[in-house]
Design an enzyme around this catalytic site. Structure first.
Site, PDB file in Angstrom:
ATOM      1  N   GLY A  91       0.786  -1.169  -0.039  1.00 22.70           N
ATOM      2  CA  GLY A  91      -0.097  -0.059   0.216  1.00 22.70           C
ATOM      3  C   GLY A  91       0.740   1.021   0.010  1.00 22.70           C
ATOM      4  O   GLY A  91       0.328   2.426  -0.227  1.00 22.70           O
ATOM      5  N   ASP A 252       1.776 -10.956   7.153  1.00 18.20           N
ATOM      6  CA  ASP A 252       2.384 -10.095   6.140  1.00 18.20           C
ATOM      7  C   ASP A 252       3.719  -9.626   6.290  1.00 18.20           C
ATOM      8  O   ASP A 252       4.231  -8.875   5.473  1.00 18.20           O
ATOM      9  CB  ASP A 252       1.362  -9.184   5.647  1.00 18.20           C
ATOM     10  N   ASP A 262      10.746  -4.934   7.569  1.00 20.99           N
ATOM     11  CA  ASP A 262       9.492  -3.912   7.751  1.00 20.99           C
ATOM     12  C   ASP A 262       9.481  -3.594   9.257  1.00 20.99           C
ATOM     13  O   ASP A 262       8.687  -4.219  10.070  1.00 20.99           O
ATOM     14  CB  ASP A 262       8.404  -4.741   7.433  1.00 20.99           C
TER      15      ASP A 262
END
Length: 470
Positions: A91, A252, A262
């Site tokens: 995103g 994820d 991340d």
């Protein structure tokens, strides 16, 4: 183009087709101010020879590198705090390129803050400069401690004023590029399973198996799961030995290569605290320090459920592979603690005794003994006795828990004791990454646009990593 002869493009994921990702374009940023350029990481993939202008063009404007087809926003789903979300994907980032490193591993150039994609929902697709700086620090600290991690290749300030509800706004913006072994998440498989696409699961299995676990036979779903379980157990054990709390262990945020990436609300432990959490929104402590093995195992069960769709007759073998996590985790945890203490294995029983004694000492001392200094003081076992007992924490090292720790430690031989000759071990304190220091580094940037403390910290972490690994 100034890529070096070591540059080898290999955009494998792009060949899987449009069902796995969407072609996108990066945002057109007002500015591209280069803040962090990791030439050491870049040299492993032939990009260290780029000029600064070329660097900004490729990692701020995202002009495709040679042999690369242009960015793609990867499609995936995920359990977020154990609630399934089918409306996510890349995103605010994308896969910019894939290339081989100097060990012939396939590496991804993945972005964060590069703009909106079809999966942005109501988000602006941007990254705060502070968030980017924090990712740089997390990856650098983990790399210095030998934890499998992505490396932050680039951080570029982009000149936008961002509004955020959880920090003072407007705040400065950035785009980041990470160099990672894989961005194929457990959630990538979950998306295919959600839509009942056995064909996509089979494609993903073969793709990931051949690239990241080539010792597994083609089509062997249980073998692939066992390899991912092993890699994930090793990663989790390394996190624990480093005192690291990832903060958001959703499906994820875990990949099939067993390399962490991340970094959002991460923290390093100030001292032993099993309930320590990194994310202010983790009110139930789901991803607390000591619950990370449980979280990773739960996520692995979701991956196993996806593979079951294409391996129904092999359910027992999948279960056996999944149940291998516990023993693998304990085995890797013993090895990780021995590595952090710089001593050799003496066998399972003695190694477990040292692991137990180390945790018992940290628990016994509580806030009186920070996590990282213990491993720094006693690195090399018996070889460091005088250094540890004569150092700033010398008076802390007493009592029954310490006596048990020292006995368990000193029965292990030092591993490469010559490492203690490195100047780092003459310092009274180790390199740490506690939240107060992170805030101090950010304050210098926010208030005076002074990046020198950050770059000095990164240089010290690089030196520390070399000292530990000599």
């Amino acid at each position: 183009m100034s890529v070096s002869s070591a540059y080898r493009p290999d955009p494998c994921f792009f060949d899987l087709g449009p069902e796995f990702g969407d072609r996108v374009q990066a945002a057109d940023f007002p500015q591209t101010i280069l803040r962090v350029r990791n030439d050491r990481a870049a040299a492993t993939v032939g990009l260290e020879t780029l000029s600064d202008d070329e660097w900004r063009a490729h990692f701020g404007r995202f002009a495709p590198l040679p042999g690369q087809p242009g960015p793609i926003a990867m499609r995936y789903h995920g359990h977020q705090f154990r609630t399934y979300n089918p409306d996510i994907g890349d995103g605010r980032g994308f896969l910019a390129a894939q290339l081989r490193d100097d060990q012939n591993r396939l590496l991804d150039l993945g972005t964060k803050g590069s703009g909106q994609t079809p999966w942005s929902r109501r988000g602006d697709g941007r990254l705060t400069l502070k968030g980017g700086m924090r990712e740089v620090l997390a990856a650098a600290m983990l790399e210095s401690l030998g934890v499998p991690t992505c490396r932050i290749l680039s951080l570029i300030e982009t000149g936008e004023a961002l509004e955020r509800g959880d920090e003072p706004s407007p705040t400065r913006s950035a785009v980041m590029v990470r160099l990672s072994h894989s961005h194929i998440r457990f959630g990538t498989f979950q998306r295919a399973a959600y839509y009942g696409r056995k064909d996509q699961i089979e494609v993903l299995l073969e793709h990931a198996r051949s690239l990241y676990h080539p010792s597994v036979a083609p089509g062997d779903a249980p073998g692939f799961l066992a390899a991912v379980v092993e890699a994930s157990a090793r990663l989790t054990a390394k996190w624990i030995s480093a005192g690291f709390v990832h903060g958001v262990l959703n499906t994820d945020n875990l990949n099939v290569a067993g390399e962490s990436f991340d970094y959002g609300p991460w923290r390093f432990l100030p001292h032993y605290d099993p309930a320590f959490t990194a994310a202010y929104f983790d009110s139930q402590g789901l991803y607390a320090f000591a619950r990370q093995p449980e979280a990773v195992f739960w996520n692995l069960t979701q991956l196993a459920g996806c593979l079951k769709l294409i391996a129904e007759p092999q359910v027992a073998a999948l279960t056996e592979a999944l149940n291998g996590f516990g023993p693998a985790y304990i085995r890797h945890l013993r090895a990780a603690f021995l590595n952090r203490l710089g001593v050799k294995s003496l066998g399972e029983a003695a190694d477990q005794r040292l692991l137990d004694a180390t945790l018992a000492l940290l628990r016994d001392k509580g806030e009186a003994l920070r996590w990282e200094p213990l491993f720094f003081d006693w690195f090399g076992g018996f070889s460091s006795s005088a250094r540890a007992l004569g150092g700033v924490r010398g008076k802390t090292y007493q009592g029954e828990a310490f006596d048990a720790f020292r006995f368990a430690l000193l029965e292990h031989e030092p591993d490469r004791p010559e490492r203690l000759e490195h100047p780092m071990f003459a310092a009274p304190e180790p390199e740490e990454m506690l939240i107060d220091e992170v805030e101090t580094l950010w304050s210098a940037i926010e208030q005076g646009d002074d990046w020198s403390p950050l770059h000095a910290k990164l240089a010290r972490l690089d030196a520390a990593g070399k000292a530990w690994a000599l």
